[in-house]
Write an enzyme that holds these catalytic residues in place. Structure first.
Site, PDB file in Angstrom:
ATOM      1  N   ASP A  37       0.858  -1.181   0.000  1.00  0.00           N
ATOM      2  CA  ASP A  37       0.000   0.000   0.000  1.00  0.00           C
ATOM      3  C   ASP A  37       0.895   1.232   0.000  1.00  0.00           C
ATOM      4  O   ASP A  37       1.220   1.787   1.046  1.00  0.00           O
ATOM      5  CB  ASP A  37      -0.911  -0.035   1.238  1.00  0.00           C
ATOM      6  CG  ASP A  37      -1.926   1.097   1.259  1.00  0.00           C
ATOM      7  OD1 ASP A  37      -1.877   1.959   0.358  1.00  0.00           O
ATOM      8  OD2 ASP A  37      -2.761   1.123   2.186  1.00  0.00           O
ATOM      9  N   HIS A  38       1.287   1.663  -1.205  1.00  0.00           N
ATOM     10  CA  HIS A  38       2.276   2.728  -1.355  1.00  0.00           C
ATOM     11  C   HIS A  38       1.718   3.937  -2.086  1.00  0.00           C
ATOM     12  O   HIS A  38       0.825   3.812  -2.931  1.00  0.00           O
ATOM     13  CB  HIS A  38       3.495   2.214  -2.146  1.00  0.00           C
ATOM     14  CG  HIS A  38       4.549   1.609  -1.288  1.00  0.00           C
ATOM     15  ND1 HIS A  38       5.856   2.035  -1.318  1.00  0.00           N
ATOM     16  CD2 HIS A  38       4.507   0.609  -0.372  1.00  0.00           C
ATOM     17  CE1 HIS A  38       6.577   1.324  -0.461  1.00  0.00           C
ATOM     18  NE2 HIS A  38       5.768   0.443   0.126  1.00  0.00           N
ATOM     19  N   SER A 105       3.451   0.737  11.270  1.00  0.00           N
ATOM     20  CA  SER A 105       3.655   2.115  11.716  1.00  0.00           C
ATOM     21  C   SER A 105       4.057   3.058  10.590  1.00  0.00           C
ATOM     22  O   SER A 105       4.170   4.261  10.800  1.00  0.00           O
ATOM     23  CB  SER A 105       4.700   2.155  12.834  1.00  0.00           C
ATOM     24  OG  SER A 105       5.928   1.593  12.388  1.00  0.00           O
ATOM     25  N   GLU A 107       5.957   4.291   6.625  1.00  0.00           N
ATOM     26  CA  GLU A 107       7.231   4.751   6.088  1.00  0.00           C
ATOM     27  C   GLU A 107       7.088   6.192   5.644  1.00  0.00           C
ATOM     28  O   GLU A 107       6.067   6.560   5.030  1.00  0.00           O
ATOM     29  CB  GLU A 107       7.667   3.893   4.890  1.00  0.00           C
ATOM     30  CG  GLU A 107       7.917   2.441   5.206  1.00  0.00           C
ATOM     31  CD  GLU A 107       7.021   1.523   4.374  1.00  0.00           C
ATOM     32  OE1 GLU A 107       6.175   2.039   3.607  1.00  0.00           O
ATOM     33  OE2 GLU A 107       7.160   0.304   4.515  1.00  0.00           O
TER      34      GLU A 107
END
Length: 321
Positions: A37-38, A105, A107
């Site tokens: 999920d970017h 958490s 990036e």
């Protein structure tokens, strides 16, 4: 037996292609699938970053059997946890109970886009813990009001709930995150075969729960071509979580990996068409206590030959592990 999964890597393929790959992975016999999920790819050479949740919804309709999972979504910055709860509940309905919500958490690479800076690691874990508690509360179907340290939720309720809420996975990298996962998660997620992570997760309440790992490989009948492609698109992988979570964009990853050599990448990522090399790379995960391992084929344009190879050679070999 360790279950073997397929990774829909949004950083290296467009949305329609990702759905096609999921359909083919189901046909090949993979036990499950995961989706990154970017907002950005790690490196410009990867070239893609479609919206993962649209891809997941399309994949849920295009497939029939294969489980789907985020690997992973950050529910604290780009997304508010109340919105993540709604997305996950909808996905569980669309997939008819095949969805798992993998959380982490985050990036800086992806979360910086909404502004507000990038918190320290301990603050990110605090936010994740509060977010998981909010999501679990909303999964009950009750009206939720929450005024916490990091999030506010005002009069929120999910109107479309699945028969059973999606299991929640939490990504870990050290003892503190393992403690959080053991207490709040239904499964644990890690990208390295470190036995101490599994031991810590179990010690803090995770005994008997699934443990999901991930392994990049680069299949090609030409090993030299595989090494070149792995270096071009995946040399960031060796940076480790403490580094990779902090860098703000592809240009930063380009600079951070400018001295990584192709042979360095080939030492840590199986390249070529040696089935035994893949088996030996999965073995440390099995030995560490992982129950599932999702393989990543490097190169969005090289999925079809990989899936053919996996169906007829890799998956049968791994079934014997």
């Amino acid at each position: 037996m360790v279950q073997i999964g397929y990774t829909m890597m949004t950083e290296q393929a467009g949305p329609r292609e990702l759905v096609d790959h999921a359909v083919r992975a189901e046909r090949a016999g993979f036990d499950f699938s995961v989706t990154s999920d970017h907002y950005f790819p790690w490196l410009e050479s990867q070239g893609h970053a479609p919206y993962a949740w649209s891809v997941l919804g399309a994949a849920a309709q295009a497939t029939e059997r294969i489980p789907l999972m985020t690997y992973v979504t950050c529910p604290t910055t780009r997304y508010h946890p109340a919105v993540v709860a709604q997305m996950a509940a909808t996905m569980q309905i669309l997939s008819q109970g095949r969805f798992r919500l993998g959380l982490g958490s985050g990036e800086n690479l992806n979360e910086h886009v909404v502004g507000g800076g990038w918190p320290a690691a301990h603050a990110r874990l605090e936010r994740l813990e509060e977010a998981v508690e909010i999501i679990r509360a909303l999964f009950t179907g009750e009206n939720v009001n929450h005024h916490g340290v990091h999030f506010d939720v005002a009069n929120a309720m999910l109107w479309d709930l699945p028969d059973a809420p999606p299991p929640i996975g939490v990504a870990v990298s050290g003892d503190r995150s393992c403690k959080l996962a053991g207490r709040l998660a239904d499964l644990v997620i890690a990208t390295e075969p470190r036995p101490e992570l599994i031991a810590a997760f179990e010690r803090h309440g995770g005994e008997g729960k699934p443990k999901v790992g991930q392994l990049p490989i680069c299949y090609d009948t030409d090993r030299d071509a595989a090494v070149i492609r792995a270096h071009d698109q995946f040399r960031w992988f060796g940076g480790g979580w403490s580094v990779n979570s902090e860098l703000p964009g592809p240009a930063a990853f380009e600079r951070a990996t400018q001295f990584v050599r192709p042979e360095d990448v080939a030492e840590s990522i199986p390249c070529g068409d040696d089935v035994e090399a893949v088996v030996e790379a999965v073995r440390p995960y099995a030995d560490a206590g992982f129950t599932e391992v999702a393989l990543v084929q490097i190169g969005g344009d090289h999925q079809e030959p990989y899936l053919e190879w996996a169906e007829h050679k890799v998956l049968p070999a791994l079934r014997e592990l």
